[in-house]
Design a protein around this motif. Structure first.
Motif, PDB file in Angstrom:
ATOM      1  N   VAL A   1      -7.351   4.722   0.275  1.00 36.17           N
ATOM      2  CA  VAL A   1      -6.338   5.255   1.418  1.00 36.17           C
ATOM      3  C   VAL A   1      -5.948   4.681   2.257  1.00 36.17           C
ATOM      4  O   VAL A   1      -6.879   2.869   2.460  1.00 36.17           O
ATOM      5  N   ILE A   2      -4.220   3.924   2.188  1.00 35.72           N
ATOM      6  CA  ILE A   2      -3.736   2.702   2.243  1.00 35.72           C
ATOM      7  C   ILE A   2      -2.898   3.275   3.719  1.00 35.72           C
ATOM      8  O   ILE A   2      -2.004   3.891   3.943  1.00 35.72           O
ATOM      9  N   ASP A   3      -3.629   2.159   3.962  1.00 36.00           N
ATOM     10  CA  ASP A   3      -2.847   2.317   5.885  1.00 36.00           C
ATOM     11  C   ASP A   3      -1.216   0.452   6.190  1.00 36.00           C
ATOM     12  O   ASP A   3      -2.595  -0.119   5.415  1.00 36.00           O
ATOM     13  N   PHE A   4      -0.384   1.509   6.660  1.00 39.03           N
ATOM     14  CA  PHE A   4       0.407   0.518   7.050  1.00 39.03           C
ATOM     15  C   PHE A   4       0.799   0.127   8.410  1.00 39.03           C
ATOM     16  O   PHE A   4       1.371   1.183   9.246  1.00 39.03           O
ATOM     17  N   ASP A   5       1.015  -1.213   8.675  1.00 43.24           N
ATOM     18  CA  ASP A   5       0.927  -1.699   9.831  1.00 43.24           C
ATOM     19  C   ASP A   5       2.541  -2.065   9.931  1.00 43.24           C
ATOM     20  O   ASP A   5       2.690  -3.159   9.773  1.00 43.24           O
ATOM     21  N   ASP A   6       3.468  -1.191  10.519  1.00 45.18           N
ATOM     22  CA  ASP A   6       4.194  -1.275  10.159  1.00 45.18           C
ATOM     23  C   ASP A   6       5.010  -2.551  11.107  1.00 45.18           C
ATOM     24  O   ASP A   6       6.167  -3.325  11.204  1.00 45.18           O
TER      25      ASP A   6
ATOM     26  N   ILE B   1      -0.888  -4.268   5.040  1.00 45.32           N
ATOM     27  CA  ILE B   1      -1.626  -3.269   4.551  1.00 45.32           C
ATOM     28  C   ILE B   1      -3.121  -3.738   4.719  1.00 45.32           C
ATOM     29  O   ILE B   1      -3.539  -4.527   4.424  1.00 45.32           O
ATOM     30  N   SER B   2      -3.639  -2.103   4.650  1.00 44.36           N
ATOM     31  CA  SER B   2      -5.449  -2.369   5.755  1.00 44.36           C
ATOM     32  C   SER B   2      -5.703  -0.775   4.346  1.00 44.36           C
ATOM     33  O   SER B   2      -4.386  -0.021   4.278  1.00 44.36           O
ATOM     34  N   LYS B   3      -6.518  -1.334   3.645  1.00 39.47           N
ATOM     35  CA  LYS B   3      -7.065  -0.124   2.541  1.00 39.47           C
ATOM     36  C   LYS B   3      -8.729   0.695   3.117  1.00 39.47           C
ATOM     37  O   LYS B   3      -9.405  -0.392   3.229  1.00 39.47           O
TER      38      LYS B   3
END
Length: 389
Positions: free
Chosen positions: A45-50, A55-57
């Motif tokens: 599950v890849i979250d991207f902080d724009d 990236i956090s996962k």
């Protein structure tokens, strides 16, 4: 004004399954399924902080087998489906299933990929129900009803399209209707797309070199584009704003755009890739933006404005124009804007099997290559402002 550099995330296993988390409209989040023969497979599950380009996962275990396809529920952030390989009596079987992410996943257990203290005890996915297609063949994909409440899915298994109803808790699935591909030889669906138009009553499928349209109310075929591509058709996508427009791509290195009311020839054809084109995706908000990924290791972003819902650009009301601008605007609005290739992205070193737009940010997209490299890119700012302003 410099464009943002791509952000790259590497998985330790090979991968070909990617989806945006459809029900998530705030966070930029993608799900990637791995395809390892030797180890237990995972969903990252890849979250991207724009704002900070970070990236956090979090990693979820998918013990069932190597993941060939992944898709997310449009209604519930925690629910997803996979198609995966298992071995049964010394033969390989591809099955479909619906899963729920563990509750802890939502409570912020994301890690930075570079964190040396990464935990080595990933959470397990909870199996909600299997889409038991054993009587019908091997599943190639599971498609969720685009505008639905997450209770209807279609699975394509060999030459069958199966429409499933899920119970309220998604713990049971029953087949409500089926359609079968008739003809000579070993016919198999390779991919499909559930249309978001016409009250979600239509399905498009690809098999061999043909594209077919189905009416889900009667499960009858509505149209068939016999030789849509010179070789195997790999992927399809519906234009989100033009109800009869469909994009396809295939092993003839081409991307084609169709108006299904007149299937004698494509409306437009792109030949920018030098190898098989595996994935094609329309932007959800601005249908002139089209992404393609190919085994030439490139991702191409095209501006297909002439066949978009705004072929003349953003039309301005006469009242908004001063006299001096009047004539200029008339000249501009008479002819469609020119189609163009915006950019070819070269960050991958292996076949790009999947491209996806973010559900939360229309200007951001991810691509996945077989070596496990996920790349997040943004639409160039100059084009973004030209579309918006």
């Amino acid at each position: 004004m410099e464009d943002d550099a791509p952000v790259i995330y590497g998985l330790e296993f090979q991968a070909r399954a990617l989806t945006s988390q459809t029900a998530e409209s705030d966070a930029i989040r993608f799900l990637v399924g791995t395809q390892s023969l030797k180890f237990d497979n995972q969903i990252h599950v890849i979250d991207f902080d724009d704002e900070n380009n970070i990236i956090s996962k979090s990693v979820l275990q998918h013990h069932a087998g190597e993941i060939w396809h992944i898709s997310a529920s449009p209604a519930d952030k925690a629910v997803l489906s996979t198609c995966y390989n298992t071995t049964s009596e010394s033969r390989v079987v591809t099955s479909g299933a619906v899963w729920r992410m563990p509750p802890e996943w939502e409570s912020g257990s994301h890690e930075s990929p570079d964190d040396p203290h990464n935990s080595h005890n990933p959470q397990n996915l909870e199996l909600l129900c299997k889409l038991d297609n054993s009587a019908h063949g091997n599943a190639s994909c599971v498609l969720w009803e685009p505008m639905g409440d997450g209770k209807r899915v279609i699975s394509l298994a060999d030459n069958h399209a199966l429409l499933w109803d899920l119970t309220e808790s998604s713990t049971q699935a029953r087949i409500s209707s089926t359609a079968t591909l008739e003809g000579k030889g070993q016919l198999k669906f390779t991919s499909g797309k559930w249309s978001p138009h016409h009250n979600c009553t239509q399905l498009a499928t690809a098999n061999d070199t043909a594209i077919r349209g189905w009416d889900l109310r009667s499960m009858n075929q509505m149209y068939c584009i016999e030789n849509a591509h010179g070789q195997l058709v790999r992927d399809l996508d519906f234009n989100p704003n033009k109800q009869y427009y469909l994009a396809s791509c295939g092993d003839d290195c081409k991307v084609k755009f169709w108006d299904v009311r007149n299937i004698s020839e494509p409306v437009k054809s792109l030949e920018e890739h030098s190898h098989w084109v595996w994935s094609v995706r329309y932007n959800h908000s601005h249908d002139q933006l089209v992404l393609t990924g190919s085994s030439d290791s490139r991702v191409i972003l095209s501006n297909m404005v002439s066949i978009s819902s705004e072929p003349f650009g953003h039309l301005v009301d006469d009242d908004d124009l001063s006299d001096g601008e009047d004539n200029h605007q008339d000249e501009k609005s008479k002819e469609p804007l020119q189609d163009s290739i915006i950019s070819a992205y070269e960050e991958h070193e292996d076949s790009v099997y999947a491209v996806e737009w973010s559900s939360a940010d229309p200007w951001l997209f991810a691509s996945l290559s077989y070596d496990g490299r996920l790349v997040i890119n943004k639409v160039p700012r100059a084009l973004k402002y030209r579309i918006l302003l």
